[in-house]
Design a protein around this motif. Structure first.
Motif, PDB file in Angstrom:
ATOM      1  N   THR A   3       1.081 -13.095   6.904  1.00  0.00           N
ATOM      2  CA  THR A   3      -0.110 -12.413   6.397  1.00  0.00           C
ATOM      3  C   THR A   3       0.185 -11.585   5.146  1.00  0.00           C
ATOM      4  O   THR A   3      -0.734 -11.124   4.484  1.00  0.00           O
ATOM      5  CB  THR A   3      -0.696 -11.489   7.478  1.00  0.00           C
ATOM      6  OG1 THR A   3       0.318 -10.566   7.884  1.00  0.00           O
ATOM      7  CG2 THR A   3      -1.163 -12.280   8.687  1.00  0.00           C
ATOM      8  N   MET A   4       1.468 -11.415   4.839  1.00  0.00           N
ATOM      9  CA  MET A   4       1.869 -10.499   3.769  1.00  0.00           C
ATOM     10  C   MET A   4       1.221 -10.828   2.409  1.00  0.00           C
ATOM     11  O   MET A   4       0.616  -9.965   1.787  1.00  0.00           O
ATOM     12  CB  MET A   4       3.396 -10.525   3.655  1.00  0.00           C
ATOM     13  CG  MET A   4       3.999  -9.624   2.612  1.00  0.00           C
ATOM     14  SD  MET A   4       5.810  -9.588   2.755  1.00  0.00           S
ATOM     15  CE  MET A   4       6.275 -11.171   2.070  1.00  0.00           C
ATOM     16  N   VAL A   5       1.341 -12.095   1.993  1.00  0.00           N
ATOM     17  CA  VAL A   5       0.846 -12.463   0.662  1.00  0.00           C
ATOM     18  C   VAL A   5      -0.686 -12.389   0.572  1.00  0.00           C
ATOM     19  O   VAL A   5      -1.215 -11.697  -0.296  1.00  0.00           O
ATOM     20  CB  VAL A   5       1.387 -13.848   0.245  1.00  0.00           C
ATOM     21  CG1 VAL A   5       0.658 -14.367  -0.969  1.00  0.00           C
ATOM     22  CG2 VAL A   5       2.889 -13.767  -0.018  1.00  0.00           C
ATOM     23  N   LEU A  16      -5.707  -9.724  -1.114  1.00  0.00           N
ATOM     24  CA  LEU A  16      -6.978  -9.131  -0.694  1.00  0.00           C
ATOM     25  C   LEU A  16      -7.087  -7.682  -1.159  1.00  0.00           C
ATOM     26  O   LEU A  16      -8.068  -7.275  -1.794  1.00  0.00           O
ATOM     27  CB  LEU A  16      -7.088  -9.218   0.827  1.00  0.00           C
ATOM     28  CG  LEU A  16      -8.385  -8.727   1.473  1.00  0.00           C
ATOM     29  CD1 LEU A  16      -9.500  -9.741   1.237  1.00  0.00           C
ATOM     30  CD2 LEU A  16      -8.209  -8.511   2.972  1.00  0.00           C
ATOM     31  N   PHE A  17      -6.064  -6.904  -0.860  1.00  0.00           N
ATOM     32  CA  PHE A  17      -6.100  -5.483  -1.228  1.00  0.00           C
ATOM     33  C   PHE A  17      -6.076  -5.306  -2.745  1.00  0.00           C
ATOM     34  O   PHE A  17      -6.678  -4.371  -3.264  1.00  0.00           O
ATOM     35  CB  PHE A  17      -4.943  -4.724  -0.583  1.00  0.00           C
ATOM     36  CG  PHE A  17      -5.170  -4.425   0.875  1.00  0.00           C
ATOM     37  CD1 PHE A  17      -6.280  -3.706   1.283  1.00  0.00           C
ATOM     38  CD2 PHE A  17      -4.269  -4.871   1.832  1.00  0.00           C
ATOM     39  CE1 PHE A  17      -6.499  -3.432   2.629  1.00  0.00           C
ATOM     40  CE2 PHE A  17      -4.480  -4.590   3.179  1.00  0.00           C
ATOM     41  CZ  PHE A  17      -5.592  -3.881   3.576  1.00  0.00           C
ATOM     42  N   SER A  18      -5.375  -6.204  -3.425  1.00  0.00           N
ATOM     43  CA  SER A  18      -5.318  -6.023  -4.873  1.00  0.00           C
ATOM     44  C   SER A  18      -6.662  -6.396  -5.507  1.00  0.00           C
ATOM     45  O   SER A  18      -7.090  -5.791  -6.475  1.00  0.00           O
ATOM     46  CB  SER A  18      -4.138  -6.797  -5.467  1.00  0.00           C
ATOM     47  OG  SER A  18      -4.537  -7.994  -6.035  1.00  0.00           O
ATOM     48  N   LYS A  19      -7.391  -7.369  -4.913  1.00  0.00           N
ATOM     49  CA  LYS A  19      -8.734  -7.701  -5.396  1.00  0.00           C
ATOM     50  C   LYS A  19      -9.696  -6.545  -5.172  1.00  0.00           C
ATOM     51  O   LYS A  19     -10.636  -6.354  -5.931  1.00  0.00           O
ATOM     52  CB  LYS A  19      -9.257  -8.953  -4.694  1.00  0.00           C
ATOM     53  CG  LYS A  19      -8.829 -10.235  -5.391  1.00  0.00           C
ATOM     54  CD  LYS A  19      -9.491 -11.447  -4.757  1.00  0.00           C
ATOM     55  CE  LYS A  19      -8.926 -12.724  -5.331  1.00  0.00           C
ATOM     56  NZ  LYS A  19      -8.940 -13.809  -4.343  1.00  0.00           N
ATOM     57  N   MET A  20      -9.443  -5.791  -4.088  1.00  0.00           N
ATOM     58  CA  MET A  20     -10.328  -4.663  -3.794  1.00  0.00           C
ATOM     59  C   MET A  20      -9.861  -3.387  -4.498  1.00  0.00           C
ATOM     60  O   MET A  20     -10.370  -2.299  -4.220  1.00  0.00           O
ATOM     61  CB  MET A  20     -10.401  -4.430  -2.283  1.00  0.00           C
ATOM     62  CG  MET A  20     -11.061  -5.591  -1.565  1.00  0.00           C
ATOM     63  SD  MET A  20     -11.585  -5.207   0.118  1.00  0.00           S
ATOM     64  CE  MET A  20     -10.056  -4.976   0.954  1.00  0.00           C
ATOM     65  N   PRO A  51      -4.201   0.312   2.412  1.00  0.00           N
ATOM     66  CA  PRO A  51      -3.534  -0.836   3.040  1.00  0.00           C
ATOM     67  C   PRO A  51      -2.512  -0.424   4.103  1.00  0.00           C
ATOM     68  O   PRO A  51      -2.181  -1.213   4.976  1.00  0.00           O
ATOM     69  CB  PRO A  51      -2.809  -1.525   1.872  1.00  0.00           C
ATOM     70  CG  PRO A  51      -3.452  -1.004   0.648  1.00  0.00           C
ATOM     71  CD  PRO A  51      -3.942   0.366   0.960  1.00  0.00           C
ATOM     72  N   LEU A  52      -2.019   0.810   4.031  1.00  0.00           N
ATOM     73  CA  LEU A  52      -1.001   1.249   4.985  1.00  0.00           C
ATOM     74  C   LEU A  52      -1.631   1.858   6.235  1.00  0.00           C
ATOM     75  O   LEU A  52      -0.988   1.978   7.266  1.00  0.00           O
ATOM     76  CB  LEU A  52      -0.074   2.281   4.334  1.00  0.00           C
ATOM     77  CG  LEU A  52       0.687   1.805   3.103  1.00  0.00           C
ATOM     78  CD1 LEU A  52       1.478   2.940   2.479  1.00  0.00           C
ATOM     79  CD2 LEU A  52       1.623   0.669   3.475  1.00  0.00           C
ATOM     80  N   VAL A  53      -2.896   2.270   6.122  1.00  0.00           N
ATOM     81  CA  VAL A  53      -3.506   3.034   7.208  1.00  0.00           C
ATOM     82  C   VAL A  53      -4.650   2.284   7.892  1.00  0.00           C
ATOM     83  O   VAL A  53      -4.736   2.248   9.113  1.00  0.00           O
ATOM     84  CB  VAL A  53      -3.997   4.391   6.656  1.00  0.00           C
ATOM     85  CG1 VAL A  53      -4.958   5.036   7.615  1.00  0.00           C
ATOM     86  CG2 VAL A  53      -2.812   5.299   6.364  1.00  0.00           C
ATOM     87  N   LEU A  54      -5.510   1.655   7.086  1.00  0.00           N
ATOM     88  CA  LEU A  54      -6.709   1.008   7.649  1.00  0.00           C
ATOM     89  C   LEU A  54      -6.388   0.002   8.767  1.00  0.00           C
ATOM     90  O   LEU A  54      -7.042   0.024   9.809  1.00  0.00           O
ATOM     91  CB  LEU A  54      -7.522   0.337   6.530  1.00  0.00           C
ATOM     92  CG  LEU A  54      -8.804  -0.357   6.990  1.00  0.00           C
ATOM     93  CD1 LEU A  54      -9.811   0.646   7.537  1.00  0.00           C
ATOM     94  CD2 LEU A  54      -9.425  -1.161   5.860  1.00  0.00           C
TER      95      LEU A  54
END
Lengths: 276, 330
Positions: free
Chosen positions: A120-122, A127-131, A139-142
């Motif tokens: 799931t890493m990539v 995903l997070f970088s698009k957002m 990304p570390l907490v949600l």
């Protein structure tokens, strides 16, 4: 003879083993108080003649230790809160509620335990970088608040929940208690030991996490201790006395936490169904 | 089975139905519907997280593995090219070899050290909790700190181990700087950190019924006999659990190797592979492909191969476990 076999041998082995286990950490403390000269002394010095306490002060001057600690503390506490909200809910759903998805849910939880982080890493990074969330703590907490990556903890919780008599829950239901009330007033209070064990485990693993912060944090100001220490190490890689002082400062809080949580942690582990 | 044991055994709630009238049946149906709703509500947050942070990325990763995705170029479907790359690339082979070394050696070492310490602690000696703490602490030292400590402990000239060896007139190896010694150094470090495994074994050992040992005493079994015929079978479900967890961990072995290889290298070394590629593990290469070279396609294909291997090995262990894992009657 029998006392020798039963007492002396195990005791000697215990003392010997714990000495071996403690030595690297003692070496860490000893190094953190050495001067540059003592560092490479031959034969080596185990107890510094003149403890250089300023090594610790030097670390404070080169890295913003308080900010790093604050950042790490924030992420760790948020992760603990997140898992302690989402985890027991899921564990309850696959232990004491008899619904159609119960066994499927449990299969999913086990499957997430087996799924390598790398899979799931990539896509998650993309995903997070698009957002536009790379560089934030989201990304570390949600994921923790939604039980992602918490399969093992949910498994532990569920194993413990199953040791509570089902009749207890049923009796409450017959008395007309809502599920929410059963969960909050009966299940959670009874599960305090295992819930706090899971809390400590989540804290320990988030506190020490390296890959997550490495992937998602890119500004010195947001760094965690792991990342800060890593950056510090890349620029100071010969100054062992400072590196060791920094490592000691990083490790001590967690050892203190362990001393307070020790009984809880060990009891909790033996309480969960994991014992077999 | 450790986690299947109770999953099916809880009876469906038998709500009191005094007559089998239609209304009662309706009530039962309603009840079940209500239960399904509650179940879904409680599982809700986890399920959303699962869809968003597990299922979607797992699917996306499978899709990426068939593309040349690299964050900058437009994405193109390239079929099995990435998998072909995995088979042909020399570094992948090296990384698989290194990873197998860890899986095959570090797993039994961690389990054995953990079990040995747990058995030492399971005897009635004074100061048990102090020893337990001493054994456990190394496992909670953050990876970055423990890597640093070990780099210094294993320093060829001034490190603790070689200094001690010198007292006995032995010239210690170059540890982390010598390709032949890097992985043994890692094993040493991991054995030191196996307190987490120890604590779970200890909990299991304390559950073994005294009566079994007493029976073995009457049968005249020695210590070794008791270990083989009482201790091991009694804790075999836990051994299975820890075996699987360790295997998974070592297939994905990353953090310690990442630290050691990026720090022992002088200067900005981006290869992260240690002396003579001896620390180039599968997860390290995967990370490098994804976040240094930005070949997300390569990385995704590698991740799926890792997933499949992990799945197959776990399945094999489960299959063989029927032969050696015993579940005591309850």
């Amino acid at each position: 003879m029998s006392t020798l076999k039963q007492k002396v041998i195990p005791y000697t082995l215990l003392v010997l083993c714990s000495a071996i286990f403690a030595l690297p950490l003692l070496w860490l403390l000893s190094t953190s108080l050495k001067s540059q000269v003592e560092l490479f002394a031959d034969p080596p010095i185990f107890i510094p003649h003149n403890p250089q306490w300023h090594n610790y002060a030097d670390v404070f001057n080169t890295i913003n230790f308080f900010r790093l600690t604050g950042n790490t503390m924030f992420i760790s506490i948020m992760a603990v809160i997140g898992v302690l909200i989402s985890g027991p809910l899921a564990a309850y759903a696959c232990s004491h509620i008899d619904w159609r998805g119960k066994n499927i849910l449990f299969a999913i939880i086990i499957a997430t335990m087996l799924l390598p982080y790398q899979v799931t890493m990539v896509p998650l990074y993309v995903l997070f970088s698009k957002m536009n969330l790379v560089g934030t703590y989201v990304p570390l907490v949600l994921p923790a608040f939604l039980g992602a990556g918490a399969g093992y903890y949910i498994f532990l919780l569920r194993q413990f929940f199953l040791t509570l008599p089902h009749s207890l829950v049923q009796a409450a239901r017959i008395d007309g208690a809502t599920e929410a009330r059963i969960y909050v007033q009966i299940i959670l209070p009874l599960c305090k030991p295992v819930v706090s064990t899971v809390g400590v485990l989540v804290f320990l693993s988030t506190w020490s996490d390296f890959l997550g912060p490495l992937l998602y944090l890119n500004d010195q100001k947001t760094y965690t201790l792991s990342l800060g220490l890593y950056a510090f190490m890349q620029t100071h890689y010969i100054q062992w006395e400072q590196l060791m002082a920094a490592s000691a400062m990083f490790t001590v809080p967690i050892i203190i936490l362990f001393f307070f949580a020790q009984k809880q942690l060990i009891e909790g582990i033996s309480l969960t169904g994991i014992k077999g | 089975m450790l986690w299947e044991r109770d999953s099916l055994s809880i009876p469906f709630p038998s709500f009191p139905t005094y007559s089998s009238g239609v209304t009662e049946e309706n009530r039962g149906l309603k009840m079940r519907k209500k239960n399904n709703m509650t179940g879904l509500l409680f599982a809700g947050p986890f399920l959303i997280g699962f869809l968003l942070f597990t299922l979607y990325p797992t699917g996306a990763s499978l899709f990426y593995s068939f593309t040349n995705f690299n964050l900058f170029k437009p994405l193109k479907w390239i079929g099995l090219e990435n998998y072909k790359w995995i088979i042909e690339e020399k570094e992948v082979l090296i990384s698989i070899r290194n990873t197998m070394y860890m899986v095959i050696i570090a797993t039994p070492v961690s389990l054995a050290v953990g079990l040995f310490m747990a058995m030492l602690l399971n005897t009635k000696v004074r100061g048990q909790s102090i020893f337990r703490t001493l054994f456990y602490i190394p496992s909670i030292v953050p990876v970055i700190a423990s890597s640093l400590v070990w780099m210094w402990v294993l320093n060829p000239q001034s490190g603790m181990i070689n200094s001690i060896l010198k007292i006995f007139g032995v010239n210690g190896p170059n540890w982390l700087l010598d390709a032949a010694w890097t992985k043994p150094s890692l094993i040493l470090m991991l054995g030191w950190g196996s307190g987490g495994i120890m604590i779970i074994f200890l909990a299991a050992l304390q559950e073994v019924p005294r009566s079994l040992y007493e029976a073995a005493d009457i049968d005249g079994s020695g210590e070794l006999g008791k270990f083989y015929h009482v201790t091991l079978p009694s804790i075999s479900p836990i051994i299975l659990f820890q075996l699987i967890m360790s295997l998974i961990t070592y297939f994905q072995f990353f953090a310690q190797a990442f630290m050691l290889s990026s720090l022992t290298a002088s200067g900005p070394d981006q290869s992260m592979s240690g002396p003579e590629n001896s620390l180039l593990f599968y997860a390290i290469l995967l990370y490098r492909e994804a976040f240094v070279d930005f070949s997300m396609g390569h990385a995704s294909a590698m991740a799926w191969v890792l997933f499949l291997i992990t799945g197959i090995v776990t399945w094999l262990v489960f299959k063989t476990s029927k032969k050696w894992v015993t579940y005591g009657g309850e």
